[in-house]
Write a protein that holds these residues in place. Structure first.
Motif: not given
Ligand SMILES: NC(=O)c1ccc[n+]([C@@H]2O[C@H](COP(=O)([O-])OP(=O)(O)OC[C@H]3O[C@@H](n4cnc5c(N)ncnc54)[C@H](O)[C@@H]3O)[C@@H](O)[C@H]2O)c1
Length: 253
Positions: A37, A39, A64, A141
């Protein structure tokens, strides 16, 4: 035969919301989980919570969309927990606006996190999965893939993820790797809280309104999505691949 207890799962955006719900569930199922992540602090707190409940978890602070960081993080996870067998591409952002007001930066950011991020993560993880002859990729999604006012960037990215999923399924199937997408409806997380705030609607009213338009008469929780992920990454789900499953409390069209 290997089971969850011998396997490592990576969840992107695992520090909060749906990602944390998924990570917690996969840890309870017996997977060693890596929370990747942006964070890092929240990721570490989330990993500590999973460990306190008896699970095995590590947190890695990572964007990412950064090719090199993705490569390094996946190698680190493989070293610390074992080769990744499960990847949940969950990290996501919204930058909502009507088309005529949307900046290029808001378009690019949303495309990059969802599509470039899922591509980089899947490419980095597939080599471990194909070498092992077993793997599971789940892409998050959204019902917004079917179109949603004010989300031309997000709906395009989420629809893109569905095509991405089907092609992963076609390319990786013969290596024992499945790929599926989950398209959630309204789920209570910071993302939906921020949307309510931006629209100037108290969160309780926002939730109530969404529940009224949902056949099961409630909104979703991260655990609803985690349950479906748990099924899709199980051994028994090996014949389910290339599917988009709408988890929205009713049919969507
Ligand atoms: N909440 C909903 O109603 C809903 C509905 C459909 C789909 N989704 C999707 O589910 C996923 C999770 O959403 P959520 O509601 O839990 O959101 P959230 O904002 O609560 O959590 C998203 C997480 O992703 C992380 N993240 C964002 N950009 C990142 C990056 N570049 N690199 C690494 N991590 C990054 C954030 O730090 C955060 O921890 C997203 O893909 C979202 O689009 C959410």
């Amino acid at each position: 035969m290997n089971g969850p207890r011998d396997r490592t799962a990576i969840v992107t955006g695992g520090a909060g919301g749906i990602g944390f719900g998924v990570a917690r569930r996969l840890a309870a199922d017996g997977f060693a989980v890596a929370l990747l992540d942006l964070d890092e602090g929240a990721g570490k707190r989330a990993a500590a919570e999973i460990e306190q409940s008896g699970g095995r978890a590590v947190a890695v602070g990572i964007d990412v969309t950064d090719e090199q960081a993705v490569q390094t993080a996946v190698e680190l996870v493989a070293e610390q927990l074992g080769a990744p067998a499960v990847l949940v591409n969950n990290a996501g952002v919204t930058r909502d606006n009507l088309l005529f007001k949307m900046s290029l930066d808001d378009w690019d950011t949303v495309m990059d996190v969802h599509l470039r991020g899922s591509f980089l993560m899947s490419r980095a993880c597939q080599r471990y999965m194909t070498a092992a002859g077993w793997g599971r990729i789940v892409n998050i999604s959204s019902t917004a893939a079917l179109g949603n006012r004010g989300q031309v960037n997000y709906s395009a990215a989420k629809a893109g993820l569905q095509g991405f999923t089907k092609t992963l399924a076609i390319e990786l199937g013969k290596f024992g790797v499945t790929a599926n997408a989950i398209a959630p409806g309204f789920i209570v997380t910071e993302m939906t809280r921020r949307t309510a705030e931006r629209m100037g609607i108290p969160f309780e009213d926002f939730v109530k309104g969404a529940a009224e338009h949902t056949p099961v008469a409630r909104v979703g929780q991260p655990a609803d999505i985690a349950h479906l992920v748990s099924f899709l990454v199980s051994d028994g789900a090996g014949f389910v691949s290339g599917q988009v499953i709408y988890a929205a409390g009713g049919p969507v069209c």
